[in-house]
Motif scaffolding. Structure first.
Motif, PDB file in Angstrom:
ATOM      1  N   ARG A 132       0.841  -1.207   0.000  1.00 51.91           N
ATOM      2  CA  ARG A 132       0.000   0.000   0.000  1.00 51.91           C
ATOM      3  C   ARG A 132       0.872   1.253   0.000  1.00 51.91           C
ATOM      4  N   LEU A 133       1.938   1.237   0.795  1.00 47.90           N
ATOM      5  CA  LEU A 133       2.867   2.371   0.828  1.00 47.90           C
ATOM      6  C   LEU A 133       3.494   2.586  -0.544  1.00 47.90           C
ATOM      7  N   ASN A 134       3.918   1.513  -1.176  1.00 46.69           N
ATOM      8  CA  ASN A 134       4.512   1.625  -2.509  1.00 46.69           C
ATOM      9  C   ASN A 134       3.525   2.206  -3.517  1.00 46.69           C
ATOM     10  N   GLU A 135       2.288   1.758  -3.443  1.00 50.22           N
ATOM     11  CA  GLU A 135       1.258   2.274  -4.359  1.00 50.22           C
ATOM     12  C   GLU A 135       1.010   3.763  -4.130  1.00 50.22           C
ATOM     13  N   LEU A 136       0.886   4.144  -2.865  1.00 51.37           N
ATOM     14  CA  LEU A 136       0.675   5.562  -2.550  1.00 51.37           C
ATOM     15  C   LEU A 136       1.863   6.409  -3.005  1.00 51.37           C
ATOM     16  N   GLY A 137       3.053   5.891  -2.786  1.00 49.34           N
ATOM     17  CA  GLY A 137       4.257   6.614  -3.194  1.00 49.34           C
ATOM     18  C   GLY A 137       4.327   6.789  -4.700  1.00 49.34           C
ATOM     19  N   GLN A 138       4.004   5.735  -5.421  1.00 52.99           N
ATOM     20  CA  GLN A 138       4.028   5.800  -6.886  1.00 52.99           C
ATOM     21  C   GLN A 138       3.013   6.818  -7.400  1.00 52.99           C
ATOM     22  N   LYS A 139       1.806   6.786  -6.851  1.00 49.36           N
ATOM     23  CA  LYS A 139       0.775   7.745  -7.268  1.00 49.36           C
ATOM     24  C   LYS A 139       1.205   9.175  -6.956  1.00 49.36           C
ATOM     25  N   SER A 140       1.815   9.350  -5.807  1.00 50.15           N
ATOM     26  CA  SER A 140       2.275  10.674  -5.405  1.00 50.15           C
ATOM     27  C   SER A 140       3.314  11.199  -6.391  1.00 50.15           C
ATOM     28  N   LEU A 141       4.265  10.347  -6.733  1.00 50.27           N
ATOM     29  CA  LEU A 141       5.303  10.756  -7.683  1.00 50.27           C
ATOM     30  C   LEU A 141       4.719  11.045  -9.070  1.00 50.27           C
ATOM     31  N   SER A 163       3.674   5.305   5.857  1.00 54.46           N
ATOM     32  CA  SER A 163       5.058   5.007   6.210  1.00 54.46           C
ATOM     33  C   SER A 163       5.198   4.770   7.714  1.00 54.46           C
ATOM     34  N   GLN A 164       4.505   5.564   8.499  1.00 61.34           N
ATOM     35  CA  GLN A 164       4.532   5.375   9.954  1.00 61.34           C
ATOM     36  C   GLN A 164       3.907   4.040  10.337  1.00 61.34           C
ATOM     37  N   LYS A 165       2.854   3.658   9.633  1.00 61.84           N
ATOM     38  CA  LYS A 165       2.193   2.382   9.910  1.00 61.84           C
ATOM     39  C   LYS A 165       3.165   1.222   9.629  1.00 61.84           C
ATOM     40  N   VAL A 166       3.878   1.311   8.514  1.00 61.73           N
ATOM     41  CA  VAL A 166       4.857   0.278   8.164  1.00 61.73           C
ATOM     42  C   VAL A 166       5.983   0.257   9.200  1.00 61.73           C
ATOM     43  N   ASP A 167       6.449   1.421   9.603  1.00 57.79           N
ATOM     44  CA  ASP A 167       7.493   1.500  10.626  1.00 57.79           C
ATOM     45  C   ASP A 167       7.055   0.825  11.922  1.00 57.79           C
ATOM     46  N   GLU A 168       5.812   1.044  12.321  1.00 62.11           N
ATOM     47  CA  GLU A 168       5.302   0.434  13.546  1.00 62.11           C
ATOM     48  C   GLU A 168       5.268  -1.088  13.440  1.00 62.11           C
ATOM     49  N   LEU A 169       4.929  -1.596  12.268  1.00 63.36           N
ATOM     50  CA  LEU A 169       4.914  -3.046  12.077  1.00 63.36           C
ATOM     51  C   LEU A 169       6.324  -3.623  12.171  1.00 63.36           C
ATOM     52  N   VAL A 170       7.305  -2.904  11.652  1.00 61.82           N
ATOM     53  CA  VAL A 170       8.701  -3.344  11.759  1.00 61.82           C
ATOM     54  C   VAL A 170       9.107  -3.382  13.226  1.00 61.82           C
ATOM     55  N   ILE A 171       8.745  -2.362  13.971  1.00 62.27           N
ATOM     56  CA  ILE A 171       9.067  -2.312  15.404  1.00 62.27           C
ATOM     57  C   ILE A 171       8.404  -3.476  16.131  1.00 62.27           C
ATOM     58  N   GLN A 172       7.136  -3.737  15.826  1.00 64.06           N
ATOM     59  CA  GLN A 172       6.434  -4.860  16.457  1.00 64.06           C
ATOM     60  C   GLN A 172       7.138  -6.180  16.172  1.00 64.06           C
ATOM     61  N   PHE A 173       7.577  -6.356  14.933  1.00 61.33           N
ATOM     62  CA  PHE A 173       8.268  -7.583  14.553  1.00 61.33           C
ATOM     63  C   PHE A 173       9.534  -7.764  15.384  1.00 61.33           C
ATOM     64  N   TYR A 174      10.349  -6.717  15.461  1.00 56.27           N
ATOM     65  CA  TYR A 174      11.602  -6.841  16.201  1.00 56.27           C
ATOM     66  C   TYR A 174      11.379  -6.982  17.703  1.00 56.27           C
ATOM     67  N   ARG A 175      10.356  -6.350  18.238  1.00 52.03           N
ATOM     68  CA  ARG A 175      10.040  -6.543  19.657  1.00 52.03           C
ATOM     69  C   ARG A 175       9.629  -7.979  19.920  1.00 52.03           C
ATOM     70  N   HIS A 176       8.773  -8.514  19.067  1.00 52.63           N
ATOM     71  CA  HIS A 176       8.325  -9.893  19.209  1.00 52.63           C
ATOM     72  C   HIS A 176       9.514 -10.847  19.107  1.00 52.63           C
TER      73      HIS A 176
END
Length: 62
Positions: free
Chosen positions: A14-23, A39-52
């Protein structure tokens, strides 16, 4: 936590799609609120993964 990687991939796509449309629209990524929010949502998922992962590793060493 098996759903986390799939959820991450979907949100990253979804982030990639939004970024492409924006560009395509000539809107800088840093100025696009939807891109920044996603982007913040994706960052939070990365943090959750590493915490887990850290918790899981801590349990293995007991």
């Amino acid at each position: 936590m098996k759903e986390l990687p799939r959820h991450f991939e979907a949100e990253k796509q979804r982030l990639n799609e939004l970024g492409q449309k924006s560009l395509e629209q000539g809107i800088p990524l840093g100025e696009n609120e939807a891109v920044q929010a996603q982007s913040q949502k994706v960052d939070e998922l990365v943090i959750q993964f590493y915490r887990h992962r850290a918790v899981k590793r801590g349990q293995e060493h007991r």
